[in-house]
Design a protein around this motif. Structure first.
Motif, PDB file in Angstrom:
ATOM      1  N   PHE A  66       8.151  19.952 -45.035  1.00  0.00           N
ATOM      2  CA  PHE A  66       8.830  18.656 -45.118  1.00  0.00           C
ATOM      3  C   PHE A  66       9.994  18.791 -46.089  1.00  0.00           C
ATOM      4  O   PHE A  66       9.945  19.576 -47.038  1.00  0.00           O
ATOM      5  CB  PHE A  66       7.869  17.535 -45.550  1.00  0.00           C
ATOM      6  N   PRO A  67      11.091  18.034 -45.859  1.00  0.00           N
ATOM      7  CA  PRO A  67      12.270  18.173 -46.702  1.00  0.00           C
ATOM      8  C   PRO A  67      12.259  17.249 -47.914  1.00  0.00           C
ATOM      9  O   PRO A  67      11.754  16.124 -47.862  1.00  0.00           O
ATOM     10  CB  PRO A  67      13.414  17.783 -45.748  1.00  0.00           C
ATOM     11  N   LEU A  68      12.833  17.749 -48.986  1.00  0.00           N
ATOM     12  CA  LEU A  68      13.183  16.961 -50.161  1.00  0.00           C
ATOM     13  C   LEU A  68      14.669  17.167 -50.402  1.00  0.00           C
ATOM     14  O   LEU A  68      15.230  18.190 -49.996  1.00  0.00           O
ATOM     15  CB  LEU A  68      12.376  17.408 -51.391  1.00  0.00           C
ATOM     16  N   THR A  69      15.306  16.225 -51.052  1.00  0.00           N
ATOM     17  CA  THR A  69      16.738  16.342 -51.289  1.00  0.00           C
ATOM     18  C   THR A  69      17.033  16.328 -52.784  1.00  0.00           C
ATOM     19  O   THR A  69      16.372  15.611 -53.544  1.00  0.00           O
ATOM     20  CB  THR A  69      17.511  15.193 -50.625  1.00  0.00           C
ATOM     21  N   VAL A  70      18.016  17.126 -53.180  1.00  0.00           N
ATOM     22  CA  VAL A  70      18.564  17.037 -54.531  1.00  0.00           C
ATOM     23  C   VAL A  70      19.734  16.062 -54.451  1.00  0.00           C
ATOM     24  O   VAL A  70      20.691  16.276 -53.704  1.00  0.00           O
ATOM     25  CB  VAL A  70      19.038  18.409 -55.037  1.00  0.00           C
ATOM     26  N   ARG A  71      19.646  14.981 -55.207  1.00  0.00           N
ATOM     27  CA  ARG A  71      20.660  13.926 -55.132  1.00  0.00           C
ATOM     28  C   ARG A  71      21.932  14.358 -55.864  1.00  0.00           C
ATOM     29  O   ARG A  71      21.870  15.047 -56.880  1.00  0.00           O
ATOM     30  CB  ARG A  71      20.110  12.624 -55.719  1.00  0.00           C
ATOM     31  N   THR A  72      23.063  13.923 -55.349  1.00  0.00           N
ATOM     32  CA  THR A  72      24.344  14.246 -55.981  1.00  0.00           C
ATOM     33  C   THR A  72      24.569  13.350 -57.202  1.00  0.00           C
ATOM     34  O   THR A  72      23.761  12.461 -57.504  1.00  0.00           O
ATOM     35  CB  THR A  72      25.511  14.042 -54.996  1.00  0.00           C
ATOM     36  N   GLN A  73      25.683  13.554 -57.862  1.00  0.00           N
ATOM     37  CA  GLN A  73      26.075  12.707 -58.986  1.00  0.00           C
ATOM     38  C   GLN A  73      26.815  11.449 -58.525  1.00  0.00           C
ATOM     39  O   GLN A  73      27.258  10.642 -59.342  1.00  0.00           O
ATOM     40  CB  GLN A  73      26.967  13.501 -59.951  1.00  0.00           C
ATOM     41  N   HIS A  74      26.935  11.261 -57.194  1.00  0.00           N
ATOM     42  CA  HIS A  74      27.684  10.116 -56.664  1.00  0.00           C
ATOM     43  C   HIS A  74      26.773   8.946 -56.301  1.00  0.00           C
ATOM     44  O   HIS A  74      27.272   7.853 -56.035  1.00  0.00           O
ATOM     45  CB  HIS A  74      28.470  10.540 -55.424  1.00  0.00           C
ATOM     46  N   VAL A  75      25.458   9.165 -56.251  1.00  0.00           N
ATOM     47  CA  VAL A  75      24.550   8.101 -55.827  1.00  0.00           C
ATOM     48  C   VAL A  75      24.332   7.105 -56.961  1.00  0.00           C
ATOM     49  O   VAL A  75      24.577   7.399 -58.133  1.00  0.00           O
ATOM     50  CB  VAL A  75      23.201   8.683 -55.361  1.00  0.00           C
ATOM     51  N   ALA A  76      23.848   5.903 -56.597  1.00  0.00           N
ATOM     52  CA  ALA A  76      23.702   4.837 -57.583  1.00  0.00           C
ATOM     53  C   ALA A  76      22.521   5.068 -58.515  1.00  0.00           C
ATOM     54  O   ALA A  76      22.584   4.723 -59.701  1.00  0.00           O
ATOM     55  CB  ALA A  76      23.556   3.495 -56.857  1.00  0.00           C
ATOM     56  N   HIS A  77      21.438   5.633 -57.999  1.00  0.00           N
ATOM     57  CA  HIS A  77      20.212   5.783 -58.795  1.00  0.00           C
ATOM     58  C   HIS A  77      19.745   7.239 -58.784  1.00  0.00           C
ATOM     59  O   HIS A  77      19.896   7.949 -57.800  1.00  0.00           O
ATOM     60  CB  HIS A  77      19.090   4.891 -58.234  1.00  0.00           C
ATOM     61  N   GLN A  81      18.357  14.116 -59.272  1.00  0.00           N
ATOM     62  CA  GLN A  81      16.912  14.281 -59.154  1.00  0.00           C
ATOM     63  C   GLN A  81      16.520  14.697 -57.744  1.00  0.00           C
ATOM     64  O   GLN A  81      17.270  14.544 -56.789  1.00  0.00           O
ATOM     65  CB  GLN A  81      16.201  12.984 -59.542  1.00  0.00           C
ATOM     66  N   VAL A  82      15.300  15.214 -57.628  1.00  0.00           N
ATOM     67  CA  VAL A  82      14.739  15.593 -56.332  1.00  0.00           C
ATOM     68  C   VAL A  82      13.993  14.394 -55.766  1.00  0.00           C
ATOM     69  O   VAL A  82      13.165  13.783 -56.449  1.00  0.00           O
ATOM     70  CB  VAL A  82      13.802  16.799 -56.463  1.00  0.00           C
ATOM     71  N   SER A  83      14.299  14.034 -54.527  1.00  0.00           N
ATOM     72  CA  SER A  83      13.723  12.847 -53.912  1.00  0.00           C
ATOM     73  C   SER A  83      13.302  13.141 -52.475  1.00  0.00           C
ATOM     74  O   SER A  83      13.792  14.077 -51.845  1.00  0.00           O
ATOM     75  CB  SER A  83      14.750  11.704 -53.882  1.00  0.00           C
ATOM     76  N   LEU A  84      12.438  12.302 -51.953  1.00  0.00           N
ATOM     77  CA  LEU A  84      12.197  12.244 -50.523  1.00  0.00           C
ATOM     78  C   LEU A  84      13.341  11.463 -49.887  1.00  0.00           C
ATOM     79  O   LEU A  84      13.893  10.552 -50.510  1.00  0.00           O
ATOM     80  CB  LEU A  84      10.869  11.545 -50.237  1.00  0.00           C
ATOM     81  N   ALA A 158       9.676  22.015 -48.597  1.00  0.00           N
ATOM     82  CA  ALA A 158       8.354  22.242 -49.162  1.00  0.00           C
ATOM     83  C   ALA A 158       7.352  22.409 -48.024  1.00  0.00           C
ATOM     84  O   ALA A 158       7.634  22.064 -46.874  1.00  0.00           O
ATOM     85  CB  ALA A 158       7.954  21.076 -50.045  1.00  0.00           C
ATOM     86  N   THR A 159       6.179  22.917 -48.332  1.00  0.00           N
ATOM     87  CA  THR A 159       5.110  23.070 -47.340  1.00  0.00           C
ATOM     88  C   THR A 159       3.820  22.470 -47.892  1.00  0.00           C
ATOM     89  O   THR A 159       3.677  22.252 -49.100  1.00  0.00           O
ATOM     90  CB  THR A 159       4.852  24.551 -47.009  1.00  0.00           C
ATOM     91  N   LEU A 160       2.886  22.227 -46.991  1.00  0.00           N
ATOM     92  CA  LEU A 160       1.581  21.739 -47.448  1.00  0.00           C
ATOM     93  C   LEU A 160       0.893  22.790 -48.317  1.00  0.00           C
ATOM     94  O   LEU A 160       0.207  22.442 -49.292  1.00  0.00           O
ATOM     95  CB  LEU A 160       0.707  21.371 -46.250  1.00  0.00           C
ATOM     96  N   ALA A 161       1.054  24.061 -47.989  1.00  0.00           N
ATOM     97  CA  ALA A 161       0.451  25.114 -48.817  1.00  0.00           C
ATOM     98  C   ALA A 161       0.999  25.054 -50.238  1.00  0.00           C
ATOM     99  O   ALA A 161       0.254  25.204 -51.219  1.00  0.00           O
ATOM    100  CB  ALA A 161       0.704  26.483 -48.197  1.00  0.00           C
ATOM    101  N   TRP A 162       2.309  24.840 -50.367  1.00  0.00           N
ATOM    102  CA  TRP A 162       2.911  24.680 -51.700  1.00  0.00           C
ATOM    103  C   TRP A 162       2.331  23.466 -52.407  1.00  0.00           C
ATOM    104  O   TRP A 162       1.982  23.533 -53.588  1.00  0.00           O
ATOM    105  CB  TRP A 162       4.430  24.528 -51.563  1.00  0.00           C
ATOM    106  N   GLN A 189      11.356  25.728 -56.005  1.00  0.00           N
ATOM    107  CA  GLN A 189      12.626  26.444 -55.856  1.00  0.00           C
ATOM    108  C   GLN A 189      13.571  26.196 -57.041  1.00  0.00           C
ATOM    109  O   GLN A 189      14.758  25.926 -56.875  1.00  0.00           O
ATOM    110  CB  GLN A 189      13.286  26.027 -54.536  1.00  0.00           C
ATOM    111  N   GLY A 190      13.006  26.298 -58.237  1.00  0.00           N
ATOM    112  CA  GLY A 190      13.808  26.157 -59.443  1.00  0.00           C
ATOM    113  C   GLY A 190      14.051  24.726 -59.876  1.00  0.00           C
ATOM    114  O   GLY A 190      14.751  24.495 -60.878  1.00  0.00           O
ATOM    115  N   HIS A 191      13.487  23.759 -59.180  1.00  0.00           N
ATOM    116  CA  HIS A 191      13.669  22.351 -59.513  1.00  0.00           C
ATOM    117  C   HIS A 191      12.342  21.747 -59.971  1.00  0.00           C
ATOM    118  O   HIS A 191      11.272  22.168 -59.525  1.00  0.00           O
ATOM    119  CB  HIS A 191      14.184  21.566 -58.302  1.00  0.00           C
ATOM    120  N   GLY A 192      12.428  20.731 -60.806  1.00  0.00           N
ATOM    121  CA  GLY A 192      11.257  19.952 -61.192  1.00  0.00           C
ATOM    122  C   GLY A 192      11.240  18.641 -60.427  1.00  0.00           C
ATOM    123  O   GLY A 192      12.202  17.871 -60.483  1.00  0.00           O
TER     124      GLY A 192
END
Length: 222
Positions: A66-77, A81-84, A158-162, A189-192
């Motif tokens: 399943f995907p997660l996204t690293v948010r840019t510095q242009h978003v409001a909130h 950060q890493v988000s769904l 990410a994966t379910l195994a992870w 992958q280097g992110h919290g």
């Protein structure tokens, strides 16, 4: 993983029809200051704004990803950060429609209809005032991601195994809200991955564990 991806999806759907782990599972990955707020004031205010996120599962060999996204510095909130994938509900829009619309806005066309698997417990986020509705969906194949450059700096898979691997969980010491705290994180992958996203994934992890446990044969009494 126990079973083929389609079998795992079936077990997840059946588990998500049962009572959910809820705040107890979410709280396992809550920052300490957030845990105190949850205990002092459970639930959410009536004027909370609705939002939705999507845990979009698709086959990855014998696993599900399943995907997660690293948010840019242009978003409001939650910049950087890493988000769904997800966002605020529009007037009259239900959480499933929001989750699907926002995911395609962030990650591009998904290439096939998403099958609804179920939903997790809503989570109120005090800093933004949003009540997040986590939706779980399934695609039969990995989409060709086309991230929106103003919103998504990077796509993490990410994966379910992870998610089930105890080594994926850790703690980091941060300065936040006027204090120094040890924050629970998922390391990917280097992110919290922390905060509301980690709390949602914590409940999902509990659901996945229980769904997979149903597939294991019972042991014979000694």
């Amino acid at each position: 993983m126990a079973g083929r991806p389609e079998q795992i999806i079936h077990r997840l759907r059946e588990r998500l029809r049962q009572p959910l782990p809820g705040p107890a599972a979410q709280g396992e990955m809550a920052p300490p200051y957030r845990r105190a707020l949850l205990e002092a004031s459970p639930g959410w205010p009536p004027d909370a704004r609705s939002a939705a996120v999507l845990i979009l599962l698709y086959p990855d060999g014998e696993d599900l990803a399943f995907p997660l996204t690293v948010r840019t510095q242009h978003v409001a909130h939650h910049k950087g950060q890493v988000s769904l994938p997800g966002g605020a509900c529009e007037p009259g829009e239900d959480p499933v429609a929001t989750a699907l619309r926002e995911t395609e806005e962030e990650l591009g066309p998904l290439g096939a209809p998403v099958t609804l698997v179920g939903a997790l417990t809503p989570l109120y986020v005090p800093p933004s005032g949003f009540l997040i509705h986590p939706v779980v969906g399934f695609l039969p194949r990995r989409p060709a991601f086309q991230p929106a450059p103003l919103e998504v700096a990077e796509v993490l898979e990410a994966t379910l195994a992870w998610l089930l691997d105890p080594r994926s969980r850790g703690e980091e010491e941060w300065e936040l809200h006027g204090g120094r705290w040890r924050i629970p994180v998922f390391r990917l992958q280097g992110h919290g991955v922390w905060g509301a996203t980690a709390m949602i994934l914590s409940e999902f992890r509990a659901v996945v564990r229980e769904a997979l446990a149903w597939a294991r044969p019972a042991r014979s009494p000694a």
